[in-house]
Design a protein around this motif. Structure first.
Motif, mmCIF file in Angstrom:
data_model
loop_
_atom_site.group_PDB
_atom_site.id
_atom_site.type_symbol
_atom_site.label_atom_id
_atom_site.label_comp_id
_atom_site.label_asym_id
_atom_site.label_seq_id
_atom_site.Cartn_x
_atom_site.Cartn_y
_atom_site.Cartn_z
ATOM 1 N N ALA A 43 39.536 31.693 45.305
ATOM 2 C CA ALA A 43 40.942 31.945 45.774
ATOM 3 C C ALA A 43 40.730 32.182 47.172
ATOM 4 O O ALA A 43 41.772 31.944 47.922
ATOM 5 C CB ALA A 43 41.499 33.307 45.116
ATOM 6 N N ASP A 48 45.151 29.264 46.662
ATOM 7 C CA ASP A 48 46.090 28.979 45.575
ATOM 8 C C ASP A 48 45.292 29.656 44.341
ATOM 9 O O ASP A 48 44.427 29.144 43.843
ATOM 10 C CB ASP A 48 46.202 27.376 45.433
ATOM 11 C CG ASP A 48 47.232 27.023 44.300
ATOM 12 O OD1 ASP A 48 47.977 28.069 43.665
ATOM 13 O OD2 ASP A 48 47.432 25.912 44.206
ATOM 14 N N PRO A 49 45.932 30.770 43.914
ATOM 15 C CA PRO A 49 45.283 31.444 42.773
ATOM 16 C C PRO A 49 45.479 30.657 41.573
ATOM 17 O O PRO A 49 44.405 30.697 40.603
ATOM 18 C CB PRO A 49 46.176 32.846 42.872
ATOM 19 C CG PRO A 49 47.281 32.661 43.556
ATOM 20 C CD PRO A 49 47.063 31.585 44.384
ATOM 21 N N ILE A 50 46.601 29.708 41.372
ATOM 22 C CA ILE A 50 46.452 29.044 40.161
ATOM 23 C C ILE A 50 45.513 28.055 39.945
ATOM 24 O O ILE A 50 44.939 27.784 38.914
ATOM 25 C CB ILE A 50 48.076 28.372 39.887
ATOM 26 C CG1 ILE A 50 48.989 29.695 39.898
ATOM 27 C CG2 ILE A 50 47.986 27.634 38.771
ATOM 28 C CD1 ILE A 50 50.602 29.420 40.058
ATOM 29 N N GLU A 51 45.242 27.195 41.067
ATOM 30 C CA GLU A 51 44.434 26.197 41.183
ATOM 31 C C GLU A 51 43.156 26.858 41.157
ATOM 32 O O GLU A 51 42.228 26.531 40.255
ATOM 33 C CB GLU A 51 44.461 25.540 42.415
ATOM 34 C CG GLU A 51 43.164 24.437 42.768
ATOM 35 C CD GLU A 51 43.350 23.783 44.061
ATOM 36 O OE1 GLU A 51 42.367 23.399 44.450
ATOM 37 O OE2 GLU A 51 44.501 23.814 44.659
ATOM 38 N N SER A 52 42.543 28.142 41.723
ATOM 39 C CA SER A 52 41.537 28.923 41.250
ATOM 40 C C SER A 52 41.212 29.139 40.073
ATOM 41 O O SER A 52 40.258 29.130 39.369
ATOM 42 C CB SER A 52 41.359 30.184 42.373
ATOM 43 O OG SER A 52 41.635 29.788 43.693
ATOM 44 N N PHE A 53 42.156 29.663 39.379
ATOM 45 C CA PHE A 53 42.191 29.877 37.821
ATOM 46 C C PHE A 53 41.684 28.962 37.085
ATOM 47 O O PHE A 53 40.805 29.064 36.272
ATOM 48 C CB PHE A 53 43.607 30.545 37.301
ATOM 49 C CG PHE A 53 43.621 30.817 36.045
ATOM 50 C CD1 PHE A 53 43.241 32.211 35.559
ATOM 51 C CD2 PHE A 53 44.066 30.096 35.084
ATOM 52 C CE1 PHE A 53 43.347 32.534 34.138
ATOM 53 C CE2 PHE A 53 44.134 30.346 33.591
ATOM 54 C CZ PHE A 53 43.624 31.410 33.221
ATOM 55 N N TYR A 54 42.487 27.469 37.259
ATOM 56 C CA TYR A 54 41.999 26.357 36.355
ATOM 57 C C TYR A 54 40.662 26.239 36.905
ATOM 58 O O TYR A 54 39.830 25.693 35.999
ATOM 59 C CB TYR A 54 42.906 25.259 36.801
ATOM 60 C CG TYR A 54 44.418 25.501 36.191
ATOM 61 C CD1 TYR A 54 44.418 25.792 34.658
ATOM 62 C CD2 TYR A 54 45.431 25.335 36.897
ATOM 63 C CE1 TYR A 54 45.730 25.722 34.046
ATOM 64 C CE2 TYR A 54 46.904 25.221 36.301
ATOM 65 C CZ TYR A 54 46.773 25.525 34.945
ATOM 66 O OH TYR A 54 47.981 25.714 34.513
ATOM 67 N N ASN A 57 37.929 28.591 35.049
ATOM 68 C CA ASN A 57 37.915 28.347 33.657
ATOM 69 C C ASN A 57 37.360 26.969 33.354
ATOM 70 O O ASN A 57 36.462 26.965 32.566
ATOM 71 C CB ASN A 57 39.193 28.331 33.193
ATOM 72 C CG ASN A 57 39.694 29.761 33.023
ATOM 73 O OD1 ASN A 57 39.037 30.659 32.182
ATOM 74 N ND2 ASN A 57 41.087 30.095 33.376
#
Length: 165
Positions: A43, A48-54, A57
């Protein structure tokens, strides 16, 4: 705490990864810690927290898949928990040291911070080579090549797949 100390010896190249304790709860805790640490790092790098989340994972999935395939080909699936724990724990240990170095690098951009980061990344690479060497009983050259393959697949693969999603 006993598992922690035994896995910590791995970071000093002083333990046999297959001989480490098999603990599913230790693996689960390390996966949670791995997610938190790697998410914070990603992050910070991507904003970009959504990109980091993907990406985090995907990195966990690719690492698990790599260990499974490696052990399956070697007919050593009995050691999946220990070897995956070894990879995840060593990454967590080095990442805990990388976070303050990244903060130092971001704030000062001092050349010593870059050198420190490079040393930590090489250390993580050597630990991965050590784990692969002892798991597959390979020589150092083969294990370092396989470790390079592992790092490229997990990090570049997770970033690439994260960009596609």
């Amino acid at each position: 705490m006993d598992s922690f100390r035994k896995y910590l010896r791995l970071c000093w190249f002083n333990a046999d990864p297959i001989g480490l304790p098999r603990s599913v709860s230790f693996l689960k805790n390390n996966l949670i810690i791995f997610f938190v640490i790697q998410f914070l790092i990603q992050a910070n790098l991507t904003d970009d927290p959504i990109e980091s989340f993907y990406e985090v994972n995907l990195e966990m999935l690719i690492t698990s898949l790599f260990v499974w395939i490696m052990l399956y080909c070697n007919k050593a699936l009995f050691a999946f928990v220990q070897i995956l724990s070894a990879f995840i724990f060593s990454t967590n240990a080095i990442s805990c040291l990388i976070i303050p170095v990244l903060a130092w690098l971001t704030i000062t951009e001092h050349s010593l911070s870059y050198y420190s980061l490079i040393v930590l990344l090489v250390w993580e690479y050597l630990i991965a080579s050590f784990i692969i060497k002892h798991t597959l009983t390979l020589n150092w050259l083969a294990s370092t090549i396989m470790s390079l393959f592992y790092l490229v697949i997990t990090y570049a693969g997770s970033v690439t797949l994260g960009q596609l999603l």
